[in-house]
Design an enzyme around this catalytic site. Sequence first.
Site, PDB file in Angstrom:
ATOM      1  N   ARG A 150     -22.156  57.852  -0.111  1.00 25.59           N
ATOM      2  CA  ARG A 150     -21.779  58.912  -0.477  1.00 25.59           C
ATOM      3  C   ARG A 150     -22.811  60.092  -0.596  1.00 25.59           C
ATOM      4  O   ARG A 150     -23.192  60.960  -1.331  1.00 25.59           O
ATOM      5  CB  ARG A 150     -21.489  58.703  -2.041  1.00 25.59           C
ATOM      6  CG  ARG A 150     -20.292  57.863  -2.389  1.00 25.59           C
ATOM      7  CD  ARG A 150     -20.423  57.084  -3.756  1.00 25.59           C
ATOM      8  NE  ARG A 150     -19.821  57.675  -4.915  1.00 25.59           N
ATOM      9  CZ  ARG A 150     -20.148  57.693  -5.975  1.00 25.59           C
ATOM     10  NH1 ARG A 150     -21.137  56.857  -6.370  1.00 25.59           N
ATOM     11  NH2 ARG A 150     -19.234  58.076  -7.048  1.00 25.59           N
ATOM     12  N   LYS A 202     -13.970  56.292  -3.380  1.00 25.74           N
ATOM     13  CA  LYS A 202     -14.498  57.139  -2.176  1.00 25.74           C
ATOM     14  C   LYS A 202     -13.725  58.247  -1.741  1.00 25.74           C
ATOM     15  O   LYS A 202     -13.998  59.249  -1.740  1.00 25.74           O
ATOM     16  CB  LYS A 202     -15.314  56.268  -1.245  1.00 25.74           C
ATOM     17  CG  LYS A 202     -15.545  56.778   0.008  1.00 25.74           C
ATOM     18  CD  LYS A 202     -16.823  57.630   0.195  1.00 25.74           C
ATOM     19  CE  LYS A 202     -16.851  58.557   1.342  1.00 25.74           C
ATOM     20  NZ  LYS A 202     -17.958  59.099   1.689  1.00 25.74           N
ATOM     21  N   ARG A 209     -12.059  67.030  -3.681  1.00 19.53           N
ATOM     22  CA  ARG A 209     -12.719  68.518  -3.407  1.00 19.53           C
ATOM     23  C   ARG A 209     -11.844  69.091  -2.197  1.00 19.53           C
ATOM     24  O   ARG A 209     -11.363  70.453  -2.254  1.00 19.53           O
ATOM     25  CB  ARG A 209     -13.719  68.039  -2.861  1.00 19.53           C
ATOM     26  CG  ARG A 209     -14.902  69.239  -2.688  1.00 19.53           C
ATOM     27  CD  ARG A 209     -16.278  68.892  -2.724  1.00 19.53           C
ATOM     28  NE  ARG A 209     -17.050  70.009  -2.367  1.00 19.53           N
ATOM     29  CZ  ARG A 209     -17.555  70.879  -3.278  1.00 19.53           C
ATOM     30  NH1 ARG A 209     -17.040  70.855  -4.504  1.00 19.53           N
ATOM     31  NH2 ARG A 209     -18.137  71.676  -2.837  1.00 19.53           N
ATOM     32  N   CYS A 256     -16.425  64.343   6.614  1.00 17.49           N
ATOM     33  CA  CYS A 256     -15.770  63.893   5.476  1.00 17.49           C
ATOM     34  C   CYS A 256     -14.530  64.458   5.034  1.00 17.49           C
ATOM     35  O   CYS A 256     -13.547  63.985   5.014  1.00 17.49           O
ATOM     36  CB  CYS A 256     -16.625  63.745   4.233  1.00 17.49           C
ATOM     37  SG  CYS A 256     -18.207  62.655   4.632  1.00 17.49           S
ATOM     38  N   ARG A 315     -20.211  69.458  12.871  1.00 24.07           N
ATOM     39  CA  ARG A 315     -18.970  68.448  13.101  1.00 24.07           C
ATOM     40  C   ARG A 315     -17.689  69.267  12.546  1.00 24.07           C
ATOM     41  O   ARG A 315     -17.922  69.593  11.268  1.00 24.07           O
ATOM     42  CB  ARG A 315     -19.091  67.438  12.665  1.00 24.07           C
ATOM     43  CG  ARG A 315     -20.279  66.706  13.368  1.00 24.07           C
ATOM     44  CD  ARG A 315     -20.586  65.064  12.835  1.00 24.07           C
ATOM     45  NE  ARG A 315     -21.408  65.285  11.708  1.00 24.07           N
ATOM     46  CZ  ARG A 315     -21.692  64.171  11.056  1.00 24.07           C
ATOM     47  NH1 ARG A 315     -21.133  62.941  11.276  1.00 24.07           N
ATOM     48  NH2 ARG A 315     -22.349  64.322   9.946  1.00 24.07           N
TER      49      ARG A 315
HETATM   50  N1  SAJ Z   1     -16.004  74.360   0.963  1.00 24.44           N
HETATM   51  C1  SAJ Z   1     -15.151  75.648   0.708  1.00 24.44           C
HETATM   52  N2  SAJ Z   1     -15.048  75.984  -0.440  1.00 24.44           N
HETATM   53  C2  SAJ Z   1     -15.736  75.380  -1.394  1.00 24.44           C
HETATM   54  C3  SAJ Z   1     -16.579  74.366  -1.347  1.00 24.44           C
HETATM   55  C4  SAJ Z   1     -16.642  73.765   0.233  1.00 24.44           C
HETATM   56  O1  SAJ Z   1     -14.258  75.987   1.553  1.00 24.44           O
HETATM   57  O2  SAJ Z   1     -15.710  75.812  -2.614  1.00 24.44           O
HETATM   58  C5  SAJ Z   1     -16.036  73.848   2.421  1.00 24.44           C
HETATM   59  C6  SAJ Z   1     -17.240  74.021   3.075  1.00 24.44           C
HETATM   60  O3  SAJ Z   1     -17.536  75.153   3.590  1.00 24.44           O
HETATM   61  C7  SAJ Z   1     -17.194  73.068   4.133  1.00 24.44           C
HETATM   62  C8  SAJ Z   1     -16.438  71.889   3.503  1.00 24.44           C
HETATM   63  O4  SAJ Z   1     -15.701  72.483   2.371  1.00 24.44           O
HETATM   64  O5  SAJ Z   1     -16.542  73.520   5.410  1.00 24.44           O
HETATM   65  C9  SAJ Z   1     -17.072  70.714   3.174  1.00 24.44           C
HETATM   66  O6  SAJ Z   1     -18.215  70.916   2.084  1.00 24.44           O
HETATM   67  P1  SAJ Z   1     -18.421  70.279   0.889  1.00 24.44           P
HETATM   68  O7  SAJ Z   1     -19.878  70.742   0.499  1.00 24.44           O
HETATM   69  O8  SAJ Z   1     -17.482  70.297   0.061  1.00 24.44           O
HETATM   70  O9  SAJ Z   1     -18.746  68.537   1.057  1.00 24.44           O
HETATM   71  P2  SAJ Z   1     -19.413  67.735   2.497  1.00 24.44           P
HETATM   72  O10 SAJ Z   1     -18.356  67.260   3.274  1.00 24.44           O
HETATM   73  O11 SAJ Z   1     -20.627  68.360   2.780  1.00 24.44           O
HETATM   74  O12 SAJ Z   1     -19.921  66.523   1.550  1.00 24.44           O
HETATM   75  C10 SAJ Z   1     -18.694  65.711   0.956  1.00 24.44           C
HETATM   76  C11 SAJ Z   1     -19.362  65.624  -0.645  1.00 24.44           C
HETATM   77  N3  SAJ Z   1     -18.103  65.071  -1.366  1.00 24.44           N
HETATM   78  C12 SAJ Z   1     -17.777  65.664  -2.665  1.00 24.44           C
HETATM   79  O13 SAJ Z   1     -18.471  66.544  -3.001  1.00 24.44           O
HETATM   80  C13 SAJ Z   1     -16.879  64.947  -3.494  1.00 24.44           C
HETATM   81  C14 SAJ Z   1     -20.602  64.489  -0.512  1.00 24.44           C
HETATM   82  O14 SAJ Z   1     -20.929  64.264  -1.872  1.00 24.44           O
HETATM   83  C15 SAJ Z   1     -19.904  63.259  -0.040  1.00 24.44           C
HETATM   84  O15 SAJ Z   1     -21.297  62.427   0.316  1.00 24.44           O
HETATM   85  C16 SAJ Z   1     -19.371  63.665   1.758  1.00 24.44           C
HETATM   86  O16 SAJ Z   1     -18.509  64.467   1.515  1.00 24.44           O
HETATM   87  C17 SAJ Z   1     -19.234  62.134   2.604  1.00 24.44           C
HETATM   88  O17 SAJ Z   1     -20.058  61.720   3.099  1.00 24.44           O
HETATM   89  O18 SAJ Z   1     -18.259  61.640   2.007  1.00 24.44           O
END
Ligand code: SAJ
Length: 409
Positions: A150, A202, A209, A256, A315
Amino acid sequence: MRISVLGLGYIGLPTAAMFANRGFNVVGFDVDPDKVKRVNDGLFDIEEPGLRAFLRDAFNTGNFRASGELVESDVFIICVPTPIDKENKPDLSCVIDAGKRVSKVLKKNDLVILESTVPPGTTENVILPLLEKSDIEGGEDFSLSYCPERVMPGKILKELTENQRIIGGIDKNSCQRAKELYSTFVEGDIFTTDPTTAEFSKLAENTYRDVNIALANEFARLCELHRTDVWDMRELANNHPRVDILKPGPGVGGHCLPVDPWFLVNGDTGLINKARDINEGMIDHLEGLIREHTGEGGIVVLLGTAYKANTEDDRNSPSMKLSERLDDFDVRLHDHCVKRHEGEIHGVVEGAHSVVLMVDHNKYKDTIKPEEVLKLMEGNTVIDTRAFFDPEEWRNAGARYILLGSNRL
Ligand code: SAJ
């Protein structure tokens, strides 16, 4: 105790190094001979803060090596990729291949752990039958647990130790043995459950999100329609003690969030599927805005090619998808954090008809000055997808400043 880690990628490599640094004898296995050689030479492609030194420490202990041969071990940890195919169906071929390889060297009292993200039921219905043989039975003769990774790119080493962990064992002993193993470096709480609940949780975390970002994106489009501003509206609504609307944007990138929800969808067309469509649809929406405000075949600059702020990871980034759509324009890509798109900002914006802020990297605050940029541009369209810039500053400097999710009269 010998641990074999299968898959030397973003998760497997740091995990292998972590166990080696905690005194275990670790063999990192990979099917790619080139990767094995590169890791043994201390060379690898993952750009992760601290990882190079951490891996060097692991080698210095004398406990770690990479190998293209899977040898008998006490513990096997499977960290191989589980992508989705063109129809968004999970591709479990690497996990199945890893399971078969483990099965060939598995002996009594071994512990097998799956970390790869998988659809609910995979540990018990796919991995367990691959490992069981006529004389060796899961639970009775060997232990099997699902322990999802995670961690977030950019913070992998920190989150490996600090995050909470979920362990889903096929029986009590499998839970206990995996928990003891992870306790050697995990400082967060470790919760135990059954494999399917662990697999589901998971997927639920990332789907939660993704669906919430989809709601923010839907609000953005509705606010444009109702000629108001999603960013102001969001701030007001978020004053409510039980409301926390996320930020809209040009879509959801990374390895993810755009992938994991598909592991739950399973052919239906409900909320999760719809949320994926909404988030992917933000690229169509943005493409429309750019086409409307940029002359035919004009020069469009996309600022930020990473998938989110302050990371070099690109990615599934919205910018890369958008640039493919705009193949009849002259698209220039810029990103301070992504090596292949680095460059001096003034050279990139020179002669441009539109500049689109895609990623809210902190560094853009210091490097983008409205007057300087507009002087160099041919046109004056500035599209902000993250409410990152100061609208007044741009408008006073003469820009046609367009904010995603905002369409005030
Ligand atoms: N994003 C938005 N609006 C927001 C928040 C994010 O458009 O308010 C976009 C970001 O710009 C990005 C995408 O969502 O393009 C993903 O970013 P993120 O920070 O939400 O998530 P990841 O993919 O970097 O990491 C997630 C995390 N999961 C959660 O927060 C539930 C992380 O804790 C996990 O470890 C990871 O996925 C994973 O490997 O599964």
